[in-house]
Design an enzyme around this catalytic site. Structure first.
Site, PDB file in Angstrom:
ATOM      1  N   GLU A 111      -7.256  -7.118   4.850  1.00 35.60           N
ATOM      2  CA  GLU A 111      -6.990  -8.226   4.001  1.00 35.60           C
ATOM      3  C   GLU A 111      -5.732  -6.876   3.134  1.00 35.60           C
ATOM      4  OE1 GLU A 111      -9.094  -8.997   0.660  1.00 35.60           O
ATOM      5  OE2 GLU A 111     -10.240  -9.319   1.645  1.00 35.60           O
ATOM      6  N   LYS A 113      -4.382  -4.428   0.255  1.00 34.83           N
ATOM      7  CA  LYS A 113      -4.911  -3.840  -1.111  1.00 34.83           C
ATOM      8  C   LYS A 113      -3.766  -4.033  -2.376  1.00 34.83           C
ATOM      9  CE  LYS A 113      -7.699  -0.311  -2.439  1.00 34.83           C
ATOM     10  NZ  LYS A 113      -6.874   0.336  -3.765  1.00 34.83           N
ATOM     11  N   ASP A 115      -1.699  -3.405  -5.157  1.00 34.18           N
ATOM     12  CA  ASP A 115      -1.385  -2.577  -6.645  1.00 34.18           C
ATOM     13  C   ASP A 115      -1.190  -2.733  -8.028  1.00 34.18           C
ATOM     14  OD1 ASP A 115      -2.352   0.134  -7.463  1.00 34.18           O
ATOM     15  OD2 ASP A 115      -0.241   0.620  -6.427  1.00 34.18           O
ATOM     16  N   TYR A 222      -9.550 -11.592  -3.890  1.00 33.65           N
ATOM     17  CA  TYR A 222      -9.453 -11.126  -3.081  1.00 33.65           C
ATOM     18  C   TYR A 222     -11.611 -11.668  -2.862  1.00 33.65           C
ATOM     19  CZ  TYR A 222     -10.132  -7.431  -5.902  1.00 33.65           C
ATOM     20  OH  TYR A 222     -10.583  -6.335  -6.689  1.00 33.65           O
ATOM     21  N   LYS A 309      -5.382   3.368   3.127  1.00 26.65           N
ATOM     22  CA  LYS A 309      -4.196   4.068   2.292  1.00 26.65           C
ATOM     23  C   LYS A 309      -3.118   4.594   3.051  1.00 26.65           C
ATOM     24  CE  LYS A 309      -6.427   4.327  -1.827  1.00 26.65           C
ATOM     25  NZ  LYS A 309      -6.004   4.664  -3.030  1.00 26.65           N
ATOM     26  N   CYS A 403      24.204  17.023 -26.734  1.00 29.84           N
ATOM     27  CA  CYS A 403      24.652  16.445 -26.344  1.00 29.84           C
ATOM     28  C   CYS A 403      26.073  16.803 -25.839  1.00 29.84           C
ATOM     29  CB  CYS A 403      25.179  15.419 -27.252  1.00 29.84           C
ATOM     30  SG  CYS A 403      26.138  14.097 -26.164  1.00 29.84           S
ATOM     31  N   CYS A 406      28.879  15.399 -26.936  1.00 25.18           N
ATOM     32  CA  CYS A 406      30.039  15.458 -28.007  1.00 25.18           C
ATOM     33  C   CYS A 406      29.550  17.305 -28.171  1.00 25.18           C
ATOM     34  CB  CYS A 406      29.652  15.026 -28.623  1.00 25.18           C
ATOM     35  SG  CYS A 406      27.777  14.076 -29.254  1.00 25.18           S
ATOM     36  N   CYS A 421      20.777  11.390 -28.852  1.00 28.24           N
ATOM     37  CA  CYS A 421      22.365  12.109 -29.331  1.00 28.24           C
ATOM     38  C   CYS A 421      22.580  11.560 -31.031  1.00 28.24           C
ATOM     39  CB  CYS A 421      24.106  11.852 -29.015  1.00 28.24           C
ATOM     40  SG  CYS A 421      25.283  12.915 -29.920  1.00 28.24           S
ATOM     41  N   CYS A 427      30.373   9.929 -30.318  1.00 29.80           N
ATOM     42  CA  CYS A 427      30.397   9.972 -28.423  1.00 29.80           C
ATOM     43  C   CYS A 427      30.884   9.376 -27.998  1.00 29.80           C
ATOM     44  CB  CYS A 427      28.290  10.746 -29.438  1.00 29.80           C
ATOM     45  SG  CYS A 427      28.144  11.066 -27.650  1.00 29.80           S
TER      46      CYS A 427
HETATM   47  P1  AMP Z   1      -9.724   1.775  -5.621  1.00 29.27           P
HETATM   48  O1  AMP Z   1      -8.908   2.126  -7.007  1.00 29.27           O
HETATM   49  O2  AMP Z   1      -8.804   2.558  -5.532  1.00 29.27           O
HETATM   50  O3  AMP Z   1     -11.617   2.685  -5.469  1.00 29.27           O
HETATM   51  O4  AMP Z   1      -9.701   0.823  -5.233  1.00 29.27           O
HETATM   52  C1  AMP Z   1     -10.575  -0.073  -4.866  1.00 29.27           C
HETATM   53  C2  AMP Z   1     -10.067  -1.608  -6.153  1.00 29.27           C
HETATM   54  O5  AMP Z   1      -8.450  -2.070  -4.937  1.00 29.27           O
HETATM   55  C3  AMP Z   1     -10.670  -2.937  -6.723  1.00 29.27           C
HETATM   56  O6  AMP Z   1     -10.859  -2.343  -7.492  1.00 29.27           O
HETATM   57  C4  AMP Z   1      -9.378  -3.665  -6.466  1.00 29.27           C
HETATM   58  O7  AMP Z   1      -9.189  -4.091  -7.688  1.00 29.27           O
HETATM   59  C5  AMP Z   1      -8.322  -2.841  -5.620  1.00 29.27           C
HETATM   60  N1  AMP Z   1      -8.052  -4.646  -4.484  1.00 29.27           N
HETATM   61  C6  AMP Z   1      -6.727  -4.913  -4.273  1.00 29.27           C
HETATM   62  N2  AMP Z   1      -6.766  -5.633  -3.060  1.00 29.27           N
HETATM   63  C7  AMP Z   1      -7.826  -5.780  -2.872  1.00 29.27           C
HETATM   64  C8  AMP Z   1      -8.756  -6.185  -1.873  1.00 29.27           C
HETATM   65  N3  AMP Z   1      -7.808  -6.642  -1.068  1.00 29.27           N
HETATM   66  N4  AMP Z   1      -9.652  -6.222  -1.622  1.00 29.27           N
HETATM   67  C9  AMP Z   1     -10.642  -5.013  -2.505  1.00 29.27           C
HETATM   68  N5  AMP Z   1     -10.086  -4.417  -3.302  1.00 29.27           N
HETATM   69  C10 AMP Z   1      -9.003  -4.777  -3.697  1.00 29.27           C
HETATM   70 ZN    ZN Z   2      27.177  13.109 -28.304  1.00 32.42          ZN
END
Ligand code: AMP
Ligand code: ZN
Length: 665
Positions: A111, A113, A115, A222, A309, A403, A406, A421, A427
């Site tokens: 899957e 990951k 963010d 997930y 990663k 600044c 000015c 400023c 300005c």
């Molecule tokens: P880390 O914070 O680096 O330890 O990564 C773990 C976090 O990745 C988990 O707490 C999830 O919130 C996040 N995460 C994002 N996508 C996934 C996924 N497909 N499966 C599991 N965890 C995920």
């Molecule tokens: Zn200024």
């Protein structure tokens, strides 16, 4: 069942289905307008019949709950972290370790990951019961009210879901919504948010859920957690979750070997840049849940899963200089000018340094070799300095005190990250920025005048303030670079026409810090004219819906300036709209001014009589017969054939009910 209850149920089902189609399947099945009409009907019915209240009704998604302190809640099943890997070797080592612990072949679910901020959702009998942040993994914050406003989180499930379970996922803020939020912030003179992830997790802890509702957050799921879930593999559980109504990205794939896992990683390392949201890697999970159970957990993470990663796209390059930009509000932004370098397919020459604290924290100096990364942000960021390459004669950076435009002494208010400023009226970049804002499309929308011309007019000393625009003459403009008779005429005419722009947009155009379009509308609706707004005290302003102390302070400070009052008086003298028009006061608009409209056929969301009233309330005229003067025909079902023929002959456009309603929305 009670007839009203049935009606309420039907509306809820219908709205739920539209929400699902739009936010989970990305496939709209109703216009925004029709959706709002139905939602409003449901809200009214629910208000009249509190006995049919349902905490998971689609009406609950608009928010409005204020949470001062989020309740700490223990996770029934701990939320673990993930172990990280960075190479093929790491993944092969992992496979070797787990092969010793379980019997049989191992397959993997791969899957992405996502963010964002992790969340655990609890469902009982198909209803969302609670939503809790990860916290320390053992306990988190109960943020249910906020999560309910996220449209891709189902409040009620469909299909054959188990009676009780938890499901884990990630709350993300897609780039498009993130960038839009930032554009709006910049517009009102606020510092843009740094990145989608922090903004997403910050959003979960906002006290006012109505604010969360406005943010375009999404929830990607997930992991199913619980007992007797009726699934045997991770891959199957993702599919089930989809069937129950959750948003589970389709990228997930089953792999039969680590080689196949690597194929997935290679593919997404490139293609992730086309995804609408940020990802920072891949999560590989042992597919068989029985095997998962045998493998169990270490103190911090499951043995059955491994995060891979992606390498952040980073390069190092030389910092040639630091320059400082002055914004429309006087905010100073330090900019790093870099030795041009290739990064993620583009040439990077500049990076934002944000503010003085950031420079201090990184101890960044001119001449340094710096690491640059491109993440979710629009402009690349500087991660740090390669100290091994620092020149011997390098000097610490001393932040600007005056600044750059000015030379006024900069100020920094307590609690603010940015220097400013304070030379508001003297300005140049502030003057130019303010006038550019004044003429912009959402403000006075002055045709024939662009940002560069504004700069030219200021630099030539022809204007120093937006009220000066109204005294410009053709003779003054023609000698300017790239100006001709015709363009000068257009400019003068555009300025003249802006005198018809309604007060609420003028209010926004004034460029008062923190007064964006919405706040401007609120102020105008409440006070009706500029004099009343000028006279309002801070306490009075705070009592207006959605106006907080920060806005109130900014508004009163603006009108405390004699120069600003003088500008307002001049605008008034030139005939710029500084009060609500009679039409607006009576709840009418001028959206259809000049339109002669014929209504024909049968309509769905409004009756014919309502439709006619809408036309008149918006300044249009209703006519019963088609002629060459007709602007357009709002055509419902079963429009008479003779009318249709006549319309065709005169080439009068036909528009649908929805198209028409969108016009006046
Ligand atoms: P880390 O914070 O680096 O330890 O990564 C773990 C976090 O990745 C988990 O707490 C999830 O919130 C996040 N995460 C994002 N996508 C996934 C996924 N497909 N499966 C599991 N965890 C995920
Ligand atoms: Zn200024």
């Amino acid at each position: 069942m009670h007839i009203i209850e049935k009606k309420i149920q039907n509306l809820r089902d219908e709205l739920r289905a539209h929400n699902y189609n739009y936010y989970v399947l990305d496939n709209a099945t109703i216009s925004d307008y029709d959706f709002d009409v139905k939602l409003k009907t449901l809200q009214e019915l629910e208000a009249k019949h509190p006995e049919f209240f349902d905490a998971n009704s689609p009406t609950q998604r608009v928010g409005g709950t204020i949470t001062k302190n989020f309740e700490t809640t223990v996770h029934e099943h701990r939320m673990y972290s993930l172990d990280n890997s960075y190479s093929k070797d790491d993944l092969e080592d992992w496979e070797m370790r787990i092969k010793k612990l379980v019997d049989g072949d191992i397959q993997y679910t791969c899957e992405l990951k996502y963010d964002g901020a992790s969340i655990s959702l609890t469902y009982e009998y198909g209803n969302l019961i609670k939503a809790v942040t990860r916290g320390d993994g053992f306990q988190g914050d109960n943020v249910t009210a906020n999560i309910k406003t996220i449209k891709s989180v189902p409040l009620q499930l469909k299909g054959d879901y188990p009676p009780k379970f938890d499901i884990r996922g990630e709350i993300v803020l897609p780039f498009e919504g993130f960038n839009k939020m930032n554009e709006e912030r910049i517009e009102i003179g606020e510092e843009p948010y740094r990145n989608p992830r922090n903004t997403a997790s910050g959003s979960l802890k906002l006290q006012d859920s109505a604010e969360v509702a406005k943010r375009p957050l999404e929830c990607l799921l997930y992991n199913l957690t619980g007992t007797n879930l009726g699934v045997k593999t991770q891959f199957e559980s993702l599919d089930k979750a989809r069937q129950w109504g959750f948003k589970v990205p389709e990228a997930a794939k089953l792999a039969h070997s680590i080689d196949e896992v690597l194929g997935f990683i290679e593919y997404w390392d490139v293609h992730r840049h086309n995804l609408p949201y940020e990802t920072d890697g891949v999560v590989v999970k042992v597919n068989n849940l029985q095997q998962q159970e045998e493998l169990g957990y270490t103190a911090k993470a499951p043995r059955w899963a491994m995060a891979y990663k992606f390498k952040a796209e980073q390069v190092s390059t030389k910092l040639n200089s630091i320059t400082y930009q002055v914004g429309r509000t006087g905010a100073i932004t330090p900019v790093a000018n870099l030795e041009p370098v290739e990064l993620a397919g583009t040439t990077v020459k500049r990076a934002s340094l944000h503010n003085a604290d950031q420079i201090k924290k990184l101890d960044i100096r001119v001449g340094d070799e710096v690491y640059v990364e491109k993440g979710g942000e629009i402009i690349p960021k500087i991660l740090g300095v390669d100290l091994s390459k620092r020149p011997a004669n390098s000097e610490p950076t001393i932040y600007l005190t005056q600044c750059p435009e000015c030379e006024t002494e900069l100020v920094r208010q307590e609690g603010e990250a940015q220097h400013y400023c304070p030379n508001y009226n003297g300005c140049k970049p502030q003057i130019i920025g303010r006038i550019q804002h004044f003429i912009s499309r959402k403000a006075m929308d002055i045709d024939g005048l662009g940002g560069e011309t504004v700069a030219l007019l200021v630099n030539e000393g022809l204007i120093t303030n937006y009220s000066d625009l109204y005294e410009l003459t053709k003779a003054q403009i023609i000698p300017l670079e790239r100006m001709a008779e015709k363009s000068a005429d257009n400019l003068i005419q555009g300025i003249e026409q802006s005198k018809n722009i309604p007060f609420e947009r003028v209010m926004f155009a004034l460029g008062i810090r923190y007064v964006g379009e919405t706040v401007a509308k609120k102020l105008v609706k409440h006070y009706k004219n500029i004099d009343a707004i000028i006279a309002a005290s801070q306490e009075e302003l705070i009592n207006v819906d959605e106006i907080g102390i920060k806005i109130a302070e900014s508004v009163t400070a603006f009108f405390a300036s004699e120069e600003n009052i003088d500008t307002i008086n001049r605008l008034k003298g030139f005939g710029v709209q500084l009060e609500m028009s009679a039409e607006a006061l009576s709840g009418q608009t001028e959206l259809l001014k000049g339109d002669i409209v014929v209504v024909s056929g049968v309509f769905h969301s409004v009756s014919r009589t309502e439709l006619k009233k809408i036309i008149e309330d918006n300044g249009g005229k209703v006519s019963s017969s088609i002629s060459s003067k007709t602007s357009y025909i709002v055509a419902g079902d079963n429009m008479g054939p003779s009318k249709k023929e006549k319309a065709d002959k005169l080439s009068i456009p036909l528009i649908s009910e929805n198209e028409f309603l969108q016009k006046v929305d």
